[in-house]
Design a protein around this motif. Structure first.
Motif, PDB file in Angstrom:
ATOM      1  N   ARG A 168      18.376  86.259  18.554  1.00  0.00           N
ATOM      2  CA  ARG A 168      17.445  85.683  17.717  1.00  0.00           C
ATOM      3  C   ARG A 168      17.165  87.060  17.195  1.00  0.00           C
ATOM      4  O   ARG A 168      16.633  87.955  17.577  1.00  0.00           O
TER       5      ARG A 168
ATOM      6  N   ARG B 182      15.725  88.724  13.052  1.00  0.00           N
ATOM      7  CA  ARG B 182      15.087  88.767  11.710  1.00  0.00           C
ATOM      8  C   ARG B 182      15.962  89.735  10.643  1.00  0.00           C
ATOM      9  O   ARG B 182      16.082  91.068  11.314  1.00  0.00           O
ATOM     10  N   ASP B 183      16.200  89.495   9.707  1.00  0.00           N
ATOM     11  CA  ASP B 183      16.922  90.345   8.576  1.00  0.00           C
ATOM     12  C   ASP B 183      15.774  90.992   8.066  1.00  0.00           C
ATOM     13  O   ASP B 183      14.815  90.314   7.203  1.00  0.00           O
TER      14      ASP B 183
ATOM     15  N   THR C 105      15.604  90.503   3.946  1.00  0.00           N
ATOM     16  CA  THR C 105      15.240  88.956   3.560  1.00  0.00           C
ATOM     17  C   THR C 105      14.142  88.367   4.221  1.00  0.00           C
ATOM     18  O   THR C 105      13.617  87.490   3.433  1.00  0.00           O
TER      19      THR C 105
ATOM     20  N   GLU D  68      14.275  86.603   6.588  1.00  0.00           N
ATOM     21  CA  GLU D  68      14.821  85.346   7.115  1.00  0.00           C
ATOM     22  C   GLU D  68      15.338  85.815   8.496  1.00  0.00           C
ATOM     23  O   GLU D  68      15.702  86.752   8.994  1.00  0.00           O
ATOM     24  N   GLU D  69      15.312  84.848   9.450  1.00  0.00           N
ATOM     25  CA  GLU D  69      15.529  84.617  10.765  1.00  0.00           C
ATOM     26  C   GLU D  69      16.652  83.957  11.182  1.00  0.00           C
ATOM     27  O   GLU D  69      16.944  82.961  10.520  1.00  0.00           O
ATOM     28  N   GLY D  70      17.463  84.411  12.227  1.00  0.00           N
ATOM     29  CA  GLY D  70      18.628  83.648  12.859  1.00  0.00           C
ATOM     30  C   GLY D  70      19.165  84.237  13.958  1.00  0.00           C
ATOM     31  O   GLY D  70      18.500  84.874  14.686  1.00  0.00           O
TER      32      GLY D  70
ATOM     33  N   ARG E 224      23.325  83.793  11.318  1.00  0.00           N
ATOM     34  CA  ARG E 224      23.418  82.150  11.182  1.00  0.00           C
ATOM     35  C   ARG E 224      21.978  81.802  10.970  1.00  0.00           C
ATOM     36  O   ARG E 224      21.417  82.025  11.954  1.00  0.00           O
ATOM     37  N   PRO E 225      21.657  80.940  10.068  1.00  0.00           N
ATOM     38  CA  PRO E 225      20.329  80.304  10.017  1.00  0.00           C
ATOM     39  C   PRO E 225      20.247  79.429  11.149  1.00  0.00           C
ATOM     40  O   PRO E 225      20.987  78.906  11.770  1.00  0.00           O
TER      41      PRO E 225
ATOM     42  N   GLU F 208      26.092  81.781   6.982  1.00  0.00           N
ATOM     43  CA  GLU F 208      25.965  82.925   7.684  1.00  0.00           C
ATOM     44  C   GLU F 208      25.602  83.874   6.340  1.00  0.00           C
ATOM     45  O   GLU F 208      26.235  83.690   5.295  1.00  0.00           O
ATOM     46  N   TRP F 209      24.943  84.746   6.511  1.00  0.00           N
ATOM     47  CA  TRP F 209      24.778  85.695   5.362  1.00  0.00           C
ATOM     48  C   TRP F 209      24.806  87.243   6.145  1.00  0.00           C
ATOM     49  O   TRP F 209      24.581  87.462   7.353  1.00  0.00           O
TER      50      TRP F 209
END
Length: 89
Positions: free
Chosen positions: A35, A37-38, A41, A43-45, A67-68, A74-75
């Motif tokens: 797990r 965090r970016d 952004t 965002e977590e994934g 992947r979210p 995916e980013w």
């Protein structure tokens, strides 16, 4: 939002960056599906893959794919933008 894991996260980030940049063809190994965090952004994934882009024999850039939660697209982000989160049970 998940919490960062203070001591362990810092050590994991150093080990992660060493693993990613220490090989011409890196693999995520024990960091796969962790797990994160970016930092850019927010965002977590979960960590899913690493891609190295080459220009001849010169390493141009390295991207990490996240992947979210629950799936989806995916980013990419730079390895330095990955922040490890505390694992929840």
């Amino acid at each position: 939002m998940a919490e960062t894991a203070p001591g362990r996260a810092a050590a994991d980030e150093v080990a992660f960056l060493h693993r990613v940049y220490g090989s011409e063809w890196p693999r995520l190994g024990p960091f796969h599906r962790r797990r994160v965090r970016d930092r850019v952004t927010g965002e977590e994934g979960t960590l899913r893959d690493v891609m190295v882009w080459w220009n001849g024999e010169k390493r141009e850039r390295t991207e990490i794919f996240i992947r979210p939660p629950g799936g989806g697209y995916e980013w990419p982000t730079a390895p330095e933008n990955v922040e490890f989160l505390r694992e929840t049970t």
